[in-house]
Design an enzyme around this catalytic site. Structure first.
Site, PDB file in Angstrom:
ATOM      1  N   ASP A 127       0.922  -1.103  -0.053  1.00  0.00           N
ATOM      2  CA  ASP A 127       0.082  -0.101  -0.220  1.00  0.00           C
ATOM      3  C   ASP A 127       0.923   1.211   0.046  1.00  0.00           C
ATOM      4  O   ASP A 127       2.027   1.097   0.198  1.00  0.00           O
ATOM      5  CB  ASP A 127      -1.068   0.029   1.248  1.00  0.00           C
TER       6      ASP A 127
HETATM    7  C1  BGC Z   1      -5.010   3.337   0.153  1.00  0.00           C
HETATM    8  C2  BGC Z   1      -5.262   2.171  -0.882  1.00  0.00           C
HETATM    9  C3  BGC Z   1      -5.412   2.644  -2.258  1.00  0.00           C
HETATM   10  C4  BGC Z   1      -3.937   3.471  -2.367  1.00  0.00           C
HETATM   11  C5  BGC Z   1      -3.888   4.076  -3.798  1.00  0.00           C
HETATM   12  C6  BGC Z   1      -3.769   3.951   0.067  1.00  0.00           C
HETATM   13  O1  BGC Z   1      -3.529   5.273   0.738  1.00  0.00           O
HETATM   14  O2  BGC Z   1      -4.952   2.439   1.293  1.00  0.00           O
HETATM   15  O3  BGC Z   1      -6.600   1.676  -0.520  1.00  0.00           O
HETATM   16  O4  BGC Z   1      -5.667   1.837  -3.190  1.00  0.00           O
HETATM   17  O5  BGC Z   1      -3.713   4.428  -1.255  1.00  0.00           O
HETATM   18  O6  BGC Z   1      -4.620   5.131  -4.032  1.00  0.00           O
END
Ligand code: BGC
Length: 745
Positions: free
Chosen positions: A280
């Site tokens: 993530d």
């Molecule tokens: C979130 C994810 C998301 C990613 C990309 C992160 O902060 O936890 O769910 O897909 O950002 O935007």
């Protein structure tokens, strides 16, 4: 190693066939790559408005083969996307295409209801159709990889990301997760109307302590295997998802991004996953924050060796791994393995064949999709708003007898709030508001639309000596407490339609709440209007279950609308006027108060369960305000003759009311004694949607197979024990006090 599921095998075959069809020899390609180019394939960057000024530098890195792709956070722009892609395909040494990703979660351009709403339709196929539309619109924009579905099973509405989940039940969540992956990827994700899906966040994220985002999540392996993992397993084993995003949280002390047990032992060892794992956002670097890695080099090594292949928006791999591989600290084979996994998925997305997007088609595709799919979005709204109360049958409103309606509250005519959080490229100007939908549906009826207050206001109210309530704040929001107009409109009206809830701004990522009331001055506005003797139909707009007891008590009818998307007004008008009966159910329990959180229906059986009247001295009830599976229709259904014959459970369900409606018949089970560990007091293990006319009845049967009754052991094996089970076939999960039918296996 266990034999992999059907979906995994199919997914792998797809990846290989497409790579061959694309004429790309991946082994050869990897053999030709320098260490830096290999690490470059593990390096995924964010292109957002705030770092667009550094784009020249990024394009230089692309030309050097140091970038795998971009999270496309800037406005949709196929021309720019192609320009950047050209730097990779035509101006880098090996011409490896970039991969563009985005969070198009409940729609790309056309916006559908959010996940807890859509899951409430109890119709996974609907979810599939929605993500097919989203995949097609995403590809037109140049997005090849979508960070969805969210497979986290969520039980604590304080956590803002409940808004992205399918709720508290792992069985329903598994069906919805697999359906979404099928919608995104189809049988061939290289087609121009498909995208690669990325189930997230692996795993256990939704159990963050106290619902506080980004905190620890210390679940047991028993709970991990039976609550959190099933939806991921379904997305991968059954639907063949080709990527997975590791979670922010810890599991058993180790953050998921460096958790070998999760990313290698379970995901690859047990399930045979062949795709790649992405971190993530920035979470490899966060290993320092967790106090797990001493420095970034250690963080990079721990994460890669645990099985995390791609560094999403972190820059940790690219700045450290090259030297570490050169010095022998990290083995070249670990790097090759990650590179190969990523390249295979790029090939499966068709990027080696078709790296560019048609620059002229995005607007047309979106426009045509809006026309072609508005009916689907409207159907989704109809199937996802949950009727919580309908005293005296106030709903549906009788359009022929109505003279005047007062439509009050900040969501009444708001476009932005309807599309909700994580709304992809959702375009507010195309949203049909509730006011617009009702006006179209009620052409001859006077409609007073009064906003009354601002849902996002931070102001509070005070009561003057004469009893008038005014806004305390003398700032910009004060004049938005328009209680006089709201009261005047309500007094004149036959019925008040009151919109209330929370703003989208307090839902989604990093939006935990310690209170579950309406935001801003809405409650005060509601209280003022409720003091009149007028029937109130309350429509709740929220990303989580709200504890709005006053609203639930004092309204004649309550419709939980969630964040309904582009067709909000049309779909809700259909329900309010009875063009269709509500049929949706809650996929997450609505609590009485914050103090009882988390409260969920599938709780463990406990040693002293039967001695307790309630859990708390000051809260006698043991059940939630509205339980999982709950939802009314405009008719009534009677359940009778629940019985078990052989290995099949049946019940007769009859429509005993006045109109046709869809009933969602639910099968719950409980295993009386399980040596491996506790089983929930009941678990949803089947459902059937029946459309019944008044007077019509149907005998519904469910097979009690091993799959229906079983659970997952700590060694990852799904098993079904011999012994006694209790079986319920019911309208919802509130079967407290009813022992169910005994079934012995
Ligand atoms: C979130 C994810 C998301 C990613 C990309 C992160 O902060 O936890 O769910 O897909 O950002 O935007």
């Amino acid at each position: 190693m266990k034999a992999a599921g059907k979906g995994v095998g199919v997914a792998f075959a797809i990846m290989m066939t497409i790579a061959v069809r694309g004429g790309v020899d991946l082994d050869r390609l990897v053999a030709d790559m320098t260490i830096r180019e290999k690490v470059g394939q593990l390096n995924y960057l964010a292109l957002f408005p705030w770092n667009v000024s550094g784009m020249d530098g990024m394009v230089d890195s692309v030309k050097k083969g140091e970038v795998s792709g971009f999270i496309w956070g800037v406005p949709p722009n196929p021309v720019l996307r192609n320009e950047i892609q050209r730097a990779a395909v035509e101006n880098s040494r090996l011409g490896i295409p970039l991969f563009f990703g985005r969070d198009n979660i409940h729609g790309a351009h056309l916006t559908f209801p959010i996940a807890p709403a859509l899951a409430g339709a109890f119709e996974p196929e609907l979810f599939k159709r929605v993500q097919e539309v989203s995949a097609m619109e995403s590809r037109a924009e140049g997005v090849d990889w979508v960070f969805a579905p969210m497979c986290d099973t969520a039980r604590d509405p304080r956590w803002g990301r409940v808004q992205e989940t399918c709720g508290e039940d792992p069985y329903l969540n598994s069906l919805c997760s697999a359906a979404q992956v099928r919608g995104f990827q189809g049988d061939d994700p290289s087609l121009p109307n498909r995208v690669i899906s990325c189930p997230k966040h692996f795993a256990g994220y939704s159990s963050v302590t106290g619902g506080r985002d980004y905190q620890d999540s210390e679940v047991s392996e028993w709970q991990l295997r039976n609550l959190h993992l099933p939806p991921f397993r379904a997305a991968i084993e059954e639907a063949g998802a080709l990527t997975v995003m590791s979670a922010f949280n810890t599991y058993d002390g180790i953050p998921a991004v460096a958790n070998r047990f999760l990313l290698t032992d379970v995901l690859r060892g047990e399930w045979g996953f062949k795709g790649f794992v992405a971190s993530d956002w920035g979470s490899i670097h966060e290993l320092l924050g967790w106090g797990i890695a001493a420095d970034v080099r250690e963080a990079a090594e721990m994460s890669l060796l645990a099985g995390n292949d791609l560094d999403l928006a972190g820059g940790v791999f690219i700045s450290n791994l090259v030297a570490m591989v050169e010095s022998g600290k990290v083995s070249p084979s670990a790097l090759d393995c990650a590179v190969m996994r990523i390249l295979r998925v790029k090939a499966a997305a068709g990027l080696f064949n078709r790296p560019y997007v048609d620059e002229m088609s995005m607007e047309r595709v979106w426009r045509e999709s809006r026309t072609a799919n508005a009916a689907l979005a409207r159907e989704c709204v109809r199937k996802s708003a949950v009727l919580l109360k309908n005293e005296g049958g106030v709903l549906p409103l009788d359009g022929k007898r109505l003279r005047r309606v007062a439509l009050i509250g900040p969501f009444a005519d708001d476009r932005v709030e309807m599309i909700g959080a994580w709304s992809g490229r959702g375009e507010p100007s195309t949203v049909v508001t509730l006011a617009a939908g009702l006006r179209t549906a009620l052409p001859g009826v006077e409609m007073d639309v009064v906003k009354g207050c601002n849902a996002s206001s931070k102001a509070s109210t005070k009561t003057l000596e004469d009893g008038t309530v005014v806004a305390e704040d003398s700032g910009a929001d004060a004049d938005l407490f328009d209680v006089d107009r709201a009261l005047a409109a309500a007094k004149e009206a036959d019925v008040v339609v009151f919109t209330i809830g929370e703003t989208k701004g307090v839902t989604g990522e990093n939006q935990s709440r310690a209170t579950l009331g309406a935001t801003g001055l809405q409650q005060a506005l509601f209280d003022a209007v409720a003091s009149l003797d007028k029937p109130i139909v309350s429509l709740i707009f929220a990303g989580r279950p709200l504890a709005l007891n006053e609203v639930y008590d004092r309204s004649a009818a309550v419709l939980y609308c969630w964040q309904p998307g582009s067709e909000a007004g049309n779909g809700l008008a259909d329900l309010i006027l009875g063009k269709e009966s509500p049929s949706a159910r809650l996929v997450i329990s609505v609590p009485w108060s914050v103090g009882e959180l988390p409260c969920f229906y599938n709780r463990p059986a406990t040693g002293r369960a039967r001695n307790l009247d309630g859990y708390y001295q000051d809260m006698p009830k043991r059940t939630s305000r509205f339980p999982f599976g709950y939802g009314l229709t405009y008719t009534a259904f009677e359940y009778s003759d629940v019985s078990v014959d052989g290995d099949s459970a049946s019940a007769t369900v009859k429509n005993v009311g006045r109109c046709e409606a869809i009933e969602t018949v639910q099968l719950y089970i409980h295993q009386t004694a399980c040596r491996e560990g506790w089983r929930p007091i009941r678990e949803l293990r089947g459902f059937r949607r029946l459309r019944l006319k008044p007077g019509e009845s149907v005998r519904v049967s469910f097979s009690l197979t091993d799959d229906v009754l079983g659970y997952t052991r700590r060694d990852g094996k799904r098993i079904c024990d011999r012994g006694e089970y209790r079986i319920w076939i019911a309208r919802d999960s509130s079967v407290d006090g009813k022992d169910g039918v005994v079934y012995v296996r």
